[in-house]
Design a protein around this motif. Structure first.
Motif, PDB file in Angstrom:
ATOM      1  N   TYR B  74       0.835  -1.200   0.000  1.00  0.00           N
ATOM      2  CA  TYR B  74       0.000   0.000   0.000  1.00  0.00           C
ATOM      3  C   TYR B  74       0.872   1.252   0.000  1.00  0.00           C
ATOM      4  CZ  TYR B  74      -4.099  -2.843   1.015  1.00  0.00           C
ATOM      5  OH  TYR B  74      -5.103  -3.750   0.933  1.00  0.00           O
ATOM      6  N   VAL B  75       0.309   2.322  -0.514  1.00  0.00           N
ATOM      7  CA  VAL B  75       0.952   3.637  -0.421  1.00  0.00           C
ATOM      8  C   VAL B  75       0.134   4.464   0.556  1.00  0.00           C
ATOM      9  CG1 VAL B  75       1.348   5.811  -1.620  1.00  0.00           C
ATOM     10  CG2 VAL B  75       2.007   3.649  -2.706  1.00  0.00           C
ATOM     11  N   LEU B  76       0.765   4.888   1.628  1.00  0.00           N
ATOM     12  CA  LEU B  76       0.075   5.713   2.625  1.00  0.00           C
ATOM     13  C   LEU B  76       0.631   7.126   2.528  1.00  0.00           C
ATOM     14  CD1 LEU B  76       0.436   3.303   5.709  1.00  0.00           C
ATOM     15  CD2 LEU B  76      -1.209   3.170   3.811  1.00  0.00           C
ATOM     16  N   ASN B  77      -0.216   8.092   2.217  1.00  0.00           N
ATOM     17  CA  ASN B  77       0.243   9.486   2.163  1.00  0.00           C
ATOM     18  C   ASN B  77      -0.227  10.231   3.407  1.00  0.00           C
ATOM     19  OD1 ASN B  77       1.538   9.655  -0.474  1.00  0.00           O
ATOM     20  ND2 ASN B  77      -0.515   9.201  -1.275  1.00  0.00           N
ATOM     21  N   LEU B  78       0.760  10.673   4.179  1.00  0.00           N
ATOM     22  CA  LEU B  78       0.438  11.428   5.404  1.00  0.00           C
ATOM     23  C   LEU B  78       0.667  12.909   5.148  1.00  0.00           C
ATOM     24  CD1 LEU B  78       0.089  12.083   8.447  1.00  0.00           C
ATOM     25  CD2 LEU B  78       2.470  11.394   8.769  1.00  0.00           C
TER      26      LEU B  78
END
Lengths: 384, 599
Positions: B74-78
């Motif tokens: 997954y790509v998690l953008n914070l």
């Protein structure tokens, strides 16, 4: 031969850096040493004197001052050697003033006649207080009785003598100071230096004060009252202030110290001694190493100077104004002009309006009222 | 490019000191986004001032690659957002760029005012919210009580709140799993025309303006010609990339992705935050709703202590403005202070941050004048003047009435300090709107004049509650009140930089407090100095600073000359920290300190 320096005069300061014990308020360069090889010191002092003599031949010596430390711990023979050395290398003024600082302990009192024989003609005795309890708190080794005895002996032996007192001590009331100062003034002294106790950073008192363990010091207001009282009492005892903390009969003013305040030339010999010397129209500020060991070694090797810095016009003017304003005679405006300095007229006019200074054609004089805030006046005049 | 189902975009909502930055650090570190040797605390806070004050000012972004327990990547953008009220606008626009939030609450403290303010913004943006109870390693931690409080006060389900210690790392894997499992994937159309949100922009010395974008539909590629739908400007895209957290170029950004672009844009002011970015040709039909631009609410004068530094100040302000479109400036001349700038800020913290940066990064000593809000002066002829500076107060005979900005303030405070807080709000002309309880904490809502809050309200609040109260506010319109301009006269000369607007009923108390304060702040001079407060020509308070009695060095002989001379030279430098008003010197620090009320 010429009379140095212009109107400032020329003198020699010799610093003896040793004491029997260190006083908690004192930030002078003093050390407690078990044994001192006075012969080695004699050689070093003489070497330094000869070095300066080569640089300033034919100047008339107006004053010599043995300060410290406790120079009354010096062997009178050493004093004699140094005075003789000075007399050999420079012409002495006919009325040369030769002062020695002394403590009022019995050992030193016993040497007074020998000091006189060695050529000393003025003593300055550190009485500090006429109250045994306060003398102990000031770390002094003498009692009130010894102090009074010292005054008696000093006046019997020397034509001129001066005594130091310290006020604004812990738990001192205005009335207690009034009584003590009156007792001193009743002795009909010719010269009295009266200093407000100043807590200096690198002293035992300084450290205690920082740790809030030096209780009972007077408020600024009480200290101001004490200063005012001192001025009043001394004046009515015919001992007017000729400088912030110095009071004297007109003939008894300390010529050596006047030389500092009038920005004369002076040679400083000994650890930490400072000098101001004008050579070929350049005025130098000279200082020396503080450590007695290092100074002794360097002096023995031929030159104890730590630094010699030429003072530019701004520096000279600052010093001239800062020192000169301390004197009741005022600041010599002609000399100020000659050295290329000028005061800002608007600021002078403001100070005149406030009654803090008076101004004549030739002098700017701080009033008695103004002297209480002399540092502010100096800043006002010198700091743009 | 990552498909939508494997993207999660989120922000972290928290009160200051509840561990937001530490949690972000931990997420970055545990996923190997940053090598252990490159880790430093508060990784996303790049400004010195952020690290020093432990706060986040600018939004920062990081892309985290995470392999979930389902075995998929997954790509998690914070997007890390500021917690302070001054930067609320940063929070609100960042929220629009993501689909979910972690709500971080310190389990030893509970919900605070900023938690509330920020979580409401997240709810406004339709976020899915995952409650995270932090600091469970501490003995004072009470996760159950705090979970209950979250349900009571905020009204969201906290039964499956994650127990975490960002410090020790406990619960971090569960947080990562929850992001994947509980936050929604973004939606968007890859084949639709490009529609991207301009989330933020800043100036980079090497790259020029860097634009943070969130792609909604379509694909953004390097070399594309893009159009800003609001400003209608067209730019060729030089670079695109993502943050890890350092900038890392990519070939394209697809729907749901967050990244940056550069496009030879010269000034931050040329980019409108909230604008919609599309392609020059075949652009999208409809723009995103956009955001209201942030408005400065607090104004003050900034003057160089040394008037010779005015040009330096002008340059420094120009440089800071490059990167911060939210602070406004215009030149100002003061009789007493010479040339300077009237600057507008989002709040007091913003003011302090800008002032600190001017002093520290540009080495300019500043005098900051009394902060002021914008007053609306209603003239008799119907004209309304916006007054940023009390010195500009028009002739009263032409003034009909004056309106001032109000705020709605929310304060959370433990019971025992409630009385002090109410008294403080009352003293500041507050009107109580609401008072409710959540456990042993009271939540008070007040309508307060911004003028009364702008200066030291937060300091006073912290002081009367020993730091236990939290505070947040929203602007709440203008209201007329009986306001007057109070002047301060020092040695009979008015000091325009100390003029303030005050309520008529409070004028005397304020005037008295100010002259008493100034009496302590101005050093004694060689003469006595009257210090007066006046309204119009009428003196309402007076103090006299007595003349200096004694300032003299007892001993000064040959050995002292050098030291004393150097001391005087040093005082010449110290004097630059003072300002001359007639014959009186006022230390620069007095201009701010005089306004603080210690009562």
């Amino acid at each position: 031969m010429r009379d140095d320096w212009q109107a400032g005069g020329f003198g020699i300061y010799v610093h003896w850096p040793f004491c029997q014990s260190k006083c908690p308020y004192c930030d002078f360069n003093s050390h407690v040493a078990a044994a001192v090889d006075q012969r080695a010191w004699a050689r070093a002092f003489v070497s330094e004197l000869r070095r300066y003599a080569r640089e300033t031949p034919q100047r008339i010596v107006n004053s010599i001052f043995f300060g410290g430390g406790t120079p009354s711990l010096m062997d009178p023979a050493l004093i004699e050697t140094l005075i003789a050395c000075i007399a050999e290398h420079w012409p002495l003024a006919r009325d040369v003033e030769i002062t020695l600082e002394a403590n009022p302990t019995s050992i030193e009192l016993g040497k007074f006649k020998d000091f006189r024989a060695a050529g000393v003609n003025r003593v300055s005795v550190g009485i500090q207080a006429l109250n045994d309890n306060d003398l102990r708190r000031l770390g002094r080794l003498h009692s009130t009785a010894e102090a009074l005895h010292a005054i008696e002996i000093a006046r019997a032996v020397f034509l001129r003598s001066s005594f130091d007192l310290i006020y604004a001590r812990q738990d001192q009331s205005l009335s207690a100071w009034e009584a003590e100062l009156s007792q001193a003034l009743a002795l009909d002294l010719d010269h009295l230096s009266v200093y407000q106790l100043t807590i200096e950073p690198d002293t035992a008192f300084g450290r205690l004060h920082q740790a809030h363990r030096l209780p009972g010091l007077p408020s600024d207001d009480l200290a101001a009252d004490m200063y005012q009282l001192t001025q009043d009492l001394c004046k009515s005892a015919n001992l007017p202030a000729y400088e912030v903390s110095n009071h004297a009969r007109p003939w008894a003013q300390a010529r050596h110290n006047l030389l500092y305040w009038r920005s004369g030339d002076y040679i400083g010999i000994g650890p930490g001694a400072h000098g101001r010397l004008t050579v070929d129209d350049t005025r130098y500020s000279i200082d020396t190493d503080l450590s007695p060991d290092i100074w002794l070694e360097k002096a023995t090797r031929g030159n104890a100077e730590h630094s010699r810095v030429p003072l530019d016009t701004a520096d000279r003017v600052t010093e001239f104004v800062m020192m000169g304003l301390r004197l009741s005679e005022g600041l010599d405006l002609l000399r100020l002009k000659q050295m290329g300095g000028a005061l800002i007229e608007e600021k002078v006019a403001n100070l005149v309006d406030l009654g803090l200074v008076t101004r004549s054609e030739s002098h700017l004089t701080v009033s008695a009222h103004g002297r209480m805030v002399l540092n502010s006046i100096t800043r006002e005049l010198l700091v743009d | 490019m990552t498909d939508l189902a494997h993207i999660r975009n989120f922000s972290i909502v928290a009160h200051i000191d509840h561990g937001k930055s530490t949690l972000a650090d931990r997420l970055i570190q545990s996923t190997g986004t940053v090598a252990a040797r490159d880790m430093e605390a508060q990784l996303l806070d790049t400004m010195d001032i952020e690290r020093e004050r432990g706060i986040t000012i600018k939004a920062n972004t990081v892309r985290i690659e995470y392999e979930a327990r389902d075995g998929q990547q997954y790509v998690l953008n914070l997007i890390d957002t500021p917690g302070h009220v001054d930067f609320a606008y940063e929070v609100s626009r960042s929220m629009r760029a993501v689909e979910g939030s972690l709500l971080v609450v310190d389990s030893t403290q509970g919900v605070e005012a900023q938690t509330l303010a920020n979580v409401y913004q997240a709810l406004d943006a339709d976020h899915e919210i995952v409650p995270v109870l932090n600091k469970i390693d501490l003995p004072a931690s009470e996760p159950d009580r705090v979970a209950e409080q979250i349900e009571d006060v905020i009204g969201i389900d906290a039964s499956d709140a994650i127990h975490v210690s960002a410090k020790t790392g406990v619960g971090i894997p569960e947080v990562l799993e929850a992001i994947v499992a509980r936050l929604p994937a973004p939606s968007g159309e890859r084949d639709a025309p490009l529609k991207a949100m301009l989330v933020d922009s800043w100036y980079d010395a090497y790259l020029g303006v860097v634009v943070l974008v969130r792609v909604i539909d379509g694909v953004l590629k390097k070399g594309d010609r893009i159009r800003m739908m609001n400003t209608n400007a067209v730019y060729p895209v030089d670079r695109i990339g993502v943050f890890r957290p350092q900038m890392d170029p990519v070939t394209e950004l697809g729907p749901g992705e967050i990244g940056f672009l550069t496009a030879s844009i010269k000034r931050v002011a040329d980019t409108a935050v909230g604008d919609t970015i599309t392609h020059e040709k075949h652009g999208c039909a409809e723009a995103l709703p956009g955001f209201a631009p942030s408005q400065p609410v607090v104004f003050c004068g900034l003057f160089p202590v040394d008037s010779a530094e005015f040009e330096d100040l002008r340059d420094a302000i120009a440089k800071l403005s490059l990167n911060d479109a939210s602070f406004s400036t215009e030149m100002e001349t003061s009789a007493a202070l010479g040339f300077g700038f009237r600057c507008g800020f989002l709040g007091l913290l913003h003011l302090e941050v800008i002032r600190d940066r001017l002093e520290r990064e540009y080495g300019i000593d500043l005098i900051t004048t009394a902060p002021s809000v914008i007053y609306q002066i209603h003239m008799r002829n119907g004209q309304v003047i916006e007054m940023h500076n009390p010195a500009d107060m028009p002739d009263l005979t032409h003034v009909d009435h004056i309106e001032e900005p109000r705020i709605k303030a929310t304060i959370l405070v433990p019971d025992e300090f409630l009385g002090d807080v109410l008294r403080l709000c009352q003293d500041r002309r507050g009107l109580q709107i609401d008072l409710t309880y959540a456990g042993s904490r009271a939540m008070v809502v007040y309508d307060l004049p911004l003028n009364e809050v702008v200066f030291d309200f937060y300091d006073r609040l912290k002081s009367v509650t020993k730091g236990y109260a939290s505070f947040d506010y929203q602007m709440a319109g203008y209201r007329a009140d009986s306001l007057v301009k109070m002047q301060i006269l020092v040695n009979d000369e008015p000091v325009d930089a100390l003029s303030t607007m005050v309520h008529r009923d409070r004028a005397e108390v304020r005037g008295r407090a100010m002259v008493e304060k100034l009496k302590r702040l101005i050093p004694q001079h060689m003469f006595k100095i009257p210090i007066q407060a006046a309204i119009g020509g009428r003196i309402i308070a007076r103090e006299t600073l007595s003349a200096l009695r004694k300032d003299v060095t007892a001993k000064c002989y040959g050995g002292d000359a050098t030291r004393k001379r150097k001391l005087l030279d040093k005082q010449k430098k110290g004097k630059k920290k003072m300002r001359q008003f007639g014959k009186v010197e006022i230390p620069q620090s007095a201009f701010i300190s005089a306004l603080k009320m210690d009562d």
